[in-house]
Design an enzyme around this catalytic site. Structure first.
Site, PDB file in Angstrom:
ATOM      1  N   SER A 124      -5.323 -22.537  76.647  1.00 28.74           N
ATOM      2  CA  SER A 124      -4.511 -21.712  77.684  1.00 28.74           C
ATOM      3  C   SER A 124      -3.524 -22.765  78.319  1.00 28.74           C
ATOM      4  O   SER A 124      -3.734 -23.926  78.207  1.00 28.74           O
ATOM      5  CB  SER A 124      -5.452 -21.456  78.830  1.00 28.74           C
ATOM      6  OG  SER A 124      -4.598 -21.055  80.130  1.00 28.74           O
ATOM      7  N   TYR A 149     -13.333 -22.750  84.631  1.00 29.37           N
ATOM      8  CA  TYR A 149     -12.662 -22.100  83.625  1.00 29.37           C
ATOM      9  C   TYR A 149     -11.538 -22.854  82.822  1.00 29.37           C
ATOM     10  O   TYR A 149     -11.604 -23.157  81.452  1.00 29.37           O
ATOM     11  CB  TYR A 149     -12.017 -20.823  84.023  1.00 29.37           C
ATOM     12  CG  TYR A 149     -10.936 -20.097  82.938  1.00 29.37           C
ATOM     13  CD1 TYR A 149     -11.569 -19.422  81.803  1.00 29.37           C
ATOM     14  CD2 TYR A 149      -9.596 -20.203  83.076  1.00 29.37           C
ATOM     15  CE1 TYR A 149     -10.955 -19.185  80.740  1.00 29.37           C
ATOM     16  CE2 TYR A 149      -8.929 -19.931  82.069  1.00 29.37           C
ATOM     17  CZ  TYR A 149      -9.561 -19.097  80.972  1.00 29.37           C
ATOM     18  OH  TYR A 149      -8.584 -18.841  79.814  1.00 29.37           O
ATOM     19  N   LYS A 153     -11.665 -25.068  78.763  1.00 31.99           N
ATOM     20  CA  LYS A 153     -10.473 -24.975  77.802  1.00 31.99           C
ATOM     21  C   LYS A 153     -10.267 -26.288  77.315  1.00 31.99           C
ATOM     22  O   LYS A 153     -10.010 -26.589  76.012  1.00 31.99           O
ATOM     23  CB  LYS A 153      -9.256 -24.260  78.392  1.00 31.99           C
ATOM     24  CG  LYS A 153      -9.196 -22.776  78.715  1.00 31.99           C
ATOM     25  CD  LYS A 153      -9.470 -21.999  77.237  1.00 31.99           C
ATOM     26  CE  LYS A 153     -10.128 -20.705  77.469  1.00 31.99           C
ATOM     27  NZ  LYS A 153     -10.818 -19.963  76.302  1.00 31.99           N
TER      28      LYS A 153
HETATM   29  P1  NAD Z   1     -11.719 -10.719  77.185  1.00 32.02           P
HETATM   30  O1  NAD Z   1     -12.784 -11.092  78.526  1.00 32.02           O
HETATM   31  O2  NAD Z   1     -11.070  -9.427  77.040  1.00 32.02           O
HETATM   32  O3  NAD Z   1     -12.248 -11.158  75.926  1.00 32.02           O
HETATM   33  C1  NAD Z   1     -13.326 -12.025  75.726  1.00 32.02           C
HETATM   34  C2  NAD Z   1     -14.377 -11.271  74.812  1.00 32.02           C
HETATM   35  O4  NAD Z   1     -15.333 -12.419  74.404  1.00 32.02           O
HETATM   36  C3  NAD Z   1     -15.053 -10.108  75.553  1.00 32.02           C
HETATM   37  O5  NAD Z   1     -14.978  -9.020  74.693  1.00 32.02           O
HETATM   38  C4  NAD Z   1     -16.679 -10.548  75.810  1.00 32.02           C
HETATM   39  O6  NAD Z   1     -17.485  -9.336  75.819  1.00 32.02           O
HETATM   40  C5  NAD Z   1     -16.860 -11.624  74.712  1.00 32.02           C
HETATM   41  N1  NAD Z   1     -17.790 -12.426  75.009  1.00 32.02           N
HETATM   42  C6  NAD Z   1     -17.720 -13.482  76.177  1.00 32.02           C
HETATM   43  N2  NAD Z   1     -18.662 -14.491  76.056  1.00 32.02           N
HETATM   44  C7  NAD Z   1     -19.238 -14.100  74.912  1.00 32.02           C
HETATM   45  C8  NAD Z   1     -20.508 -14.783  74.050  1.00 32.02           C
HETATM   46  N3  NAD Z   1     -21.219 -15.713  74.684  1.00 32.02           N
HETATM   47  N4  NAD Z   1     -20.610 -14.100  72.905  1.00 32.02           N
HETATM   48  C9  NAD Z   1     -19.990 -13.195  72.428  1.00 32.02           C
HETATM   49  N5  NAD Z   1     -19.048 -12.634  72.973  1.00 32.02           N
HETATM   50  C10 NAD Z   1     -18.775 -12.993  74.233  1.00 32.02           C
HETATM   51  O7  NAD Z   1     -10.725 -11.843  77.487  1.00 32.02           O
HETATM   52  P2  NAD Z   1      -9.141 -12.004  76.668  1.00 32.02           P
HETATM   53  O8  NAD Z   1      -8.008 -11.982  77.810  1.00 32.02           O
HETATM   54  O9  NAD Z   1      -9.028 -11.126  75.618  1.00 32.02           O
HETATM   55  O10 NAD Z   1      -9.114 -13.481  76.227  1.00 32.02           O
HETATM   56  C11 NAD Z   1      -9.467 -14.211  74.882  1.00 32.02           C
HETATM   57  C12 NAD Z   1      -9.756 -15.456  75.110  1.00 32.02           C
HETATM   58  O11 NAD Z   1      -8.364 -15.896  75.388  1.00 32.02           O
HETATM   59  C13 NAD Z   1     -10.765 -16.110  75.939  1.00 32.02           C
HETATM   60  O12 NAD Z   1     -11.321 -17.366  75.410  1.00 32.02           O
HETATM   61  C14 NAD Z   1      -9.748 -16.493  77.229  1.00 32.02           C
HETATM   62  O13 NAD Z   1     -10.083 -17.571  77.910  1.00 32.02           O
HETATM   63  C15 NAD Z   1      -8.351 -16.827  76.476  1.00 32.02           C
HETATM   64  N6  NAD Z   1      -7.092 -16.843  77.183  1.00 32.02           N
HETATM   65  C16 NAD Z   1      -6.997 -15.663  77.911  1.00 32.02           C
HETATM   66  C17 NAD Z   1      -5.733 -15.866  78.599  1.00 32.02           C
HETATM   67  C18 NAD Z   1      -5.667 -14.423  79.338  1.00 32.02           C
HETATM   68  O14 NAD Z   1      -4.663 -14.217  80.438  1.00 32.02           O
HETATM   69  N7  NAD Z   1      -6.111 -12.942  78.944  1.00 32.02           N
HETATM   70  C19 NAD Z   1      -4.887 -16.638  78.711  1.00 32.02           C
HETATM   71  C20 NAD Z   1      -5.111 -17.891  78.177  1.00 32.02           C
HETATM   72  C21 NAD Z   1      -6.450 -17.888  77.440  1.00 32.02           C
END
Ligand code: NAD
Ligand code: UDP
Length: 337
Positions: A124, A149, A153
């Site tokens: 991120s 959080y 990362k």
């Molecule tokens: P999200 O919560 O929609 O998706 C994450 C998925 O991981 C979910 O389906 C959840 O059920 C699953 N999950 C969580 N812990 C788990 C575990 N221990 N075992 C198996 N499954 C697990 O989030 P997103 O927005 O799709 O983000 C995806 C990734 O991108 C994350 O790592 C997040 O930190 C990163 N990210 C997101 C953003 C954003 O703004 N959405 C920005 C930067 C980075």
């Protein structure tokens, strides 16, 4: 050969599975559904017309991971699984470090044990803290991170870097996302946060659909043209395509690589509000509130490296992002039920 997508039922994961399947890749998903539902997988299958191999389970389940690596022919992993709510991470640091760090260590160890050493990791822009300069290039020094959080990362970037240094048969691509918004043009998959949204776009769409009364704009006294904070919003489908390009990059055995995924264009909070009103035809009442603690005033990237090395650029503009976020929210006021 298949790609293991952890967290593939989530917001970015589900869109990425669509783009991977559209490009002909075989995909295997593991997700414990802590922040998603199996319905997302069904909807992905409807969009692409192809089945998704789905394992409901946790990345900290080493036995399940071994089973997956034994039963499927996996050659790389896209690692999305993790908890992602900044505010919640401050009140639940143990849960965040345990899920995101311990879970990832178990995943990386299982990959090593099964000789799968190609990984793309969801990092991120938060790792830049309050950036030393904008537009942010990948060389920008990492900044001060103000929540667990964000720490997970930065730590996972370091852990993957150390793994690569110890064994350079690994290929590691760290993708630093800017602000993903928008949804698939079908309006059937999108972001569905639990409770009151913390992020700007889901808050706006819930005001638009009548679930929330008005948007609070956190500060209008920043040193920006309209006084509100600036971010680099990127359409989730563009972001998903960045992963497809990264999978292609892995085939070149690139070693360790870091890429910003953003549009390179900054938009203010009020730009987003006004563009959303234009794209949806729905008014968004808002009130100016005080600044949100920890907010970075201006954050947008230089995406040149991803263009040159991944042959990727973000194609969709803020209007597209708003129109698609609105289509998703309007068609699914209560998310995926
Ligand atoms: P999200 O919560 O929609 O998706 C994450 C998925 O991981 C979910 O389906 C959840 O059920 C699953 N999950 C969580 N812990 C788990 C575990 N221990 N075992 C198996 N499954 C697990 O989030 P997103 O927005 O799709 O983000 C995806 C990734 O991108 C994350 O790592 C997040 O930190 C990163 N990210 C997101 C953003 C954003 O703004 N959405 C920005 C930067 C980075
Ligand atoms: N924001 C806002 N009201 C909200 C949510 C967010 O004014 O209800 C602002 C926030 O202060 C920031 C921008 O919108 O300037 C983007 O916030 P978000 O949480 O979506 O992303 P992040 O700050 O994590 O980049």
């Amino acid at each position: 050969m298949a790609i293991l997508v952890t967290g593939g039922a989530g917001y970015i994961g589900s869109h990425t599975v669509v783009e991977l399947q559209n490009e002909g890749y075989e995909v295997v998903v593991i997700d414990n559904l802590v922040n998603s539902s199996k319905e997302a997988i069904r909807r992905v299958e409807t969009i692409t017309g192809k089945p998704v191999k789905f394992y409901e389970g946790d990345i900290s389940d080493a036995e399940l991971l071994d089973t997956i690596f034994k039963e499927e022919t996996i050659d790389s992993c896209i690692h999305f699984a993790g908890l992602k709510a900044v505010g919640e991470s401050i009140s639940k640091p143990l849960e965040y470090y345990s899920n995101n760090i311990s879970g990832s260590l178990i995943l990386f160890d299982a990959m090593r044990r099964n000789n799968v050493k190609n990984i793309i990791f969801s990092s991120s822009a938060t790792v830049y803290g309050d950036p030393a300069f904008v537009p942010i290039t990948e060389d920008c020094p990492l900044g001060e991170i103000t929540n667990p959080y964000g720490q997970t990362k930065a730590m996972l970037e370091q852990i993957l870097t150390d793994i690569y240094k110890s064994d350079n048969t690994w290929n590691v691509i760290l993708l630093r996302y800017f602000n993903p918004i928008g949804a698939h043009s079908s309006g059937t998959i999108g972001e569905n946060p639990n409770g009151i949204p913390n992020n700007l776009m889901p808050y706006i769409t819930q005001v638009a659909v009548g679930k929330l009364e008005k948007l609070g704009v956190f500060g209008d006294d920043y040193n920006t043209p309209d006084g509100t904070c600036i971010r680099d919003y990127i359409h989730v489908v563009d972001l998903a395509q960045g992963h497809v390009k990264s999978v292609a990059k892995l085939k070149e055995n690139p070693g360790l690589k870091i890429y910003n995924l953003g549009t390179g264009k900054g938009s203010s909070v009020l730009d987003v509000v006004h563009t959303f009103i234009e794209a949806s035809g729905v008014d968004i009442p808002y009130v100016i509130k005080s600044r949100r603690t920890g907010d970075v005033p201006v954050n947008y990237c230089d995406a040149t490296k991803a263009k040159e090395e991944l042959n990727w650029i973000a194609k969709k503009n803020l209007f597209d992002m708003c129109a698609d976020s609105w289509r998703w929210q309007k068609n699914n006021p209560n998310g995926m039920i």
